[in-house]
Write a protein that holds these residues in place. Structure first.
Motif, PDB file in Angstrom:
ATOM      1  N   GLN A  66      55.024  96.655   4.325  1.00 37.32           N
ATOM      2  CA  GLN A  66      54.193  95.762   4.117  1.00 37.32           C
ATOM      3  C   GLN A  66      54.238  94.749   5.178  1.00 37.32           C
ATOM      4  OE1 GLN A  66      56.212  96.620   1.340  1.00 37.32           O
ATOM      5  NE2 GLN A  66      54.620  98.204   0.876  1.00 37.32           N
ATOM      6  N   SER A  68      51.485  91.818   7.638  1.00 42.40           N
ATOM      7  CA  SER A  68      50.208  90.829   7.473  1.00 42.40           C
ATOM      8  C   SER A  68      49.836  90.960   9.208  1.00 42.40           C
ATOM      9  CB  SER A  68      50.500  89.367   7.084  1.00 42.40           C
ATOM     10  OG  SER A  68      49.070  88.815   7.266  1.00 42.40           O
ATOM     11  N   SER A  88      42.620  87.660   8.821  1.00 39.84           N
ATOM     12  CA  SER A  88      43.834  88.401   8.478  1.00 39.84           C
ATOM     13  C   SER A  88      43.707  89.630   7.298  1.00 39.84           C
ATOM     14  CB  SER A  88      44.793  87.374   7.872  1.00 39.84           C
ATOM     15  OG  SER A  88      44.284  86.658   6.624  1.00 39.84           O
ATOM     16  N   ASP A  90      46.266  91.867   4.573  1.00 44.51           N
ATOM     17  CA  ASP A  90      47.388  92.393   4.206  1.00 44.51           C
ATOM     18  C   ASP A  90      47.483  93.997   4.191  1.00 44.51           C
ATOM     19  OD1 ASP A  90      48.242  89.750   3.491  1.00 44.51           O
ATOM     20  OD2 ASP A  90      47.398  90.145   1.492  1.00 44.51           O
TER      21      ASP A  90
END
Length: 162
Positions: A66, A68, A88, A90
């Protein structure tokens, strides 16, 4: 054209002005790392990065897939430093297996975008391609103009208020 329609149109074009993205990863010890990587993007907004296996961010992606990513307006082009335009996401990273048809197609996209350097990187076995699949995001185009991104193919902007 409404404010949301203008934001939507700007959002669709925003990533096209960038050759690299800022990436934020976390080590297995929980230590954050900010870095960057050149990228290509597909029509579903999946982002592909071609990175060295020796880099901190690549090691972190293996430990914690995970991460960003951030596209941010150049400081010299902004009207207000406190309100730089930015996008941005995720994301979840997936390794693309080397020498597969998908890998070859993505390498070709990198070569089309970045040129000869890809011929130098291609034979280097430590270089990896990761597919970064966005789950949701945020697009900020100024004070009071922030939008949450979700929906099918990440195409739905919802204004963030209050």
């Amino acid at each position: 054209m409404s404010q949301i329609e203008k934001a939507q149109a700007e959002y669709e074009k925003f990533p096209e002005q960038f050759a690299s993205i800022v990436i934020s990863t976390v080590s297995k010890e929980g230590i954050p790392n900010a870095s960057y990587a050149p990228f290509v993007m597909d029509e579903l907004k999946n982002i592909y990065i071609y990175v060295s296996g020796l880099s901190t961010h690549t090691k972190n992606i293996y430990d914690h897939p995970q991460l960003s990513v951030l596209f941010i307006e150049d400081e010299t082009k902004t009207n207000q430093i406190f309100a730089r335009r930015r996008l941005s996401f995720d994301c979840t990273a997936t390794l693309i297996t080397r020498k597969t048809e998908q890998w070859e197609q993505i390498v070709q996209q990198f070569q089309d975008k970045f040129g000869e350097i890809i011929e130098v990187l291609k034979p280097l076995n430590d270089f990896r391609i990761f597919k970064l699949t966005p789950k949701e995001g945020r697009f900020v185009i100024g004070f009071g103009a922030a939008y949450h991104i979700n929906g099918n193919q990440l195409n739905q902007l919802t204004q963030i208020t209050g």
